[in-house]
Scaffold this motif. Structure first.
Motif, PDB file in Angstrom:
ATOM      1  N   TRP A 137      -3.787   3.749 -11.114  1.00 32.95           N
ATOM      2  CA  TRP A 137      -3.062   3.911  -9.849  1.00 32.95           C
ATOM      3  C   TRP A 137      -4.037   4.194  -8.707  1.00 32.95           C
ATOM      4  CZ3 TRP A 137       1.221   1.808  -8.939  1.00 32.95           C
ATOM      5  CH2 TRP A 137       2.270   1.789  -9.855  1.00 32.95           C
ATOM      6  N   GLU A 138      -5.051   5.012  -8.982  1.00 26.98           N
ATOM      7  CA  GLU A 138      -6.052   5.306  -7.948  1.00 26.98           C
ATOM      8  C   GLU A 138      -6.811   4.041  -7.553  1.00 26.98           C
ATOM      9  OE1 GLU A 138      -8.205   8.406  -9.941  1.00 26.98           O
ATOM     10  OE2 GLU A 138      -6.946   9.982  -9.077  1.00 26.98           O
ATOM     11  N   ALA A 142       0.824  -1.219   0.000  1.00 28.15           N
ATOM     12  CA  ALA A 142       0.000   0.000   0.000  1.00 28.15           C
ATOM     13  C   ALA A 142       0.855   1.264   0.000  1.00 28.15           C
ATOM     14  CB  ALA A 142      -0.944  -0.017   1.199  1.00 28.15           C
ATOM     15  N   THR A 192      -5.462  -0.277  -0.019  1.00 23.87           N
ATOM     16  CA  THR A 192      -5.850   0.361   1.236  1.00 23.87           C
ATOM     17  C   THR A 192      -6.926  -0.473   1.932  1.00 23.87           C
ATOM     18  OG1 THR A 192      -5.329   2.544   0.342  1.00 23.87           O
ATOM     19  CG2 THR A 192      -6.770   2.482   2.254  1.00 23.87           C
ATOM     20  N   TYR A 196       0.091  -6.062  -4.357  1.00 25.20           N
ATOM     21  CA  TYR A 196      -0.741  -6.124  -5.551  1.00 25.20           C
ATOM     22  C   TYR A 196      -0.268  -7.256  -6.455  1.00 25.20           C
ATOM     23  CZ  TYR A 196      -3.094  -4.991  -9.865  1.00 25.20           C
ATOM     24  OH  TYR A 196      -3.861  -5.070 -11.003  1.00 25.20           O
ATOM     25  N   ASP A 230      -4.520   1.783  -5.553  1.00 32.20           N
ATOM     26  CA  ASP A 230      -4.335   2.348  -4.210  1.00 32.20           C
ATOM     27  C   ASP A 230      -5.543   2.031  -3.330  1.00 32.20           C
ATOM     28  OD1 ASP A 230      -2.919   4.081  -2.262  1.00 32.20           O
ATOM     29  OD2 ASP A 230      -4.654   5.398  -2.584  1.00 32.20           O
ATOM     30  N   ARG A 231      -6.757   2.229  -3.862  1.00 32.75           N
ATOM     31  CA  ARG A 231      -7.967   1.889  -3.093  1.00 32.75           C
ATOM     32  C   ARG A 231      -8.014   0.394  -2.754  1.00 32.75           C
ATOM     33  NH1 ARG A 231     -10.348   5.199  -6.982  1.00 32.75           N
ATOM     34  NH2 ARG A 231     -11.176   3.374  -8.063  1.00 32.75           N
ATOM     35  N   ALA A 253       2.383   1.794  -3.478  1.00 36.75           N
ATOM     36  CA  ALA A 253       1.332   2.181  -4.429  1.00 36.75           C
ATOM     37  C   ALA A 253       0.906   3.627  -4.193  1.00 36.75           C
ATOM     38  CB  ALA A 253       0.138   1.248  -4.320  1.00 36.75           C
ATOM     39  N   ALA A 254       0.829   4.049  -2.939  1.00 34.22           N
ATOM     40  CA  ALA A 254       0.461   5.438  -2.626  1.00 34.22           C
ATOM     41  C   ALA A 254       1.525   6.398  -3.158  1.00 34.22           C
ATOM     42  CB  ALA A 254       0.270   5.607  -1.126  1.00 34.22           C
ATOM     43  N   LEU A 283       1.116   6.601  -6.846  1.00 30.96           N
ATOM     44  CA  LEU A 283      -0.062   7.411  -7.152  1.00 30.96           C
ATOM     45  C   LEU A 283       0.271   8.893  -7.061  1.00 30.96           C
ATOM     46  CD1 LEU A 283      -3.044   7.918  -7.717  1.00 30.96           C
ATOM     47  CD2 LEU A 283      -3.492   7.489  -5.280  1.00 30.96           C
TER      48      LEU A 283
END
Length: 138
Positions: free
Chosen positions: A78-79, A42, A86, A94, A82-83, A45-46, A49
């Motif tokens: 990416w969004e 996470a 999260t 991922y 990220d979700r 990935a954040a 993003l």
């Protein structure tokens, strides 16, 4: 020393041109993101993003990059990733092979490819049929 005699070439079999799949910049962008995101947690990935958002802000300042479909698709992917991370259990990474969205997209692409292949086979049969059978009865 004598040279081997060249034989006449056989004519190529008539072929129907295979329809080419159009280039989809959005699909390319999503695939690039998925490859980069594979194995990310996470936090990573954040960070990716945020980099994508920064790139989007920079691109918005250039007229020729404003309508870049691939960049928008990359940011959206990416969004989404990220979700996904999260909401996942802590320590999850991922993996596109277990992503339901990716599976559905691959299934839709396979179905579309099968439909294109069936259409190509049909066109090949029609092209190979004798001309007398293609005449209309008037």
């Amino acid at each position: 020393m004598t040279m081997p005699r060249r034989t006449a070439r056989r004519p190529l079999a008539p072929r129907v041109a295979a329809p080419r799949e159009p280039v989809d910049p959005a699909r390319i962008g999503r695939r690039v993101v998925r490859r980069r995101a594979k194995g990310m947690d996470a936090g990573a990935a954040a960070a990716a993003l945020e980099d994508a958002r920064f790139d989007a802000r920079q691109a918005s300042r250039h007229e020729d990059l404003v309508d870049d479909e691939r960049r928008r698709a990359e940011l959206g992917e990416w969004e989404r990733i990220d979700r996904l991370l999260t909401a996942a259990a802590p320590g999850s990474v991922y993996d596109p092979d277990t992503d339901d969205v990716v599976r559905a997209e691959l299934a839709a692409e396979a179905a579309a490819a099968a439909a294109r292949e069936a259409e190509l086979r049909k066109a090949t049969r029609v092209a190979a049929a004798p001309t007398s059978s293609r005449r209309c009865a008037s």
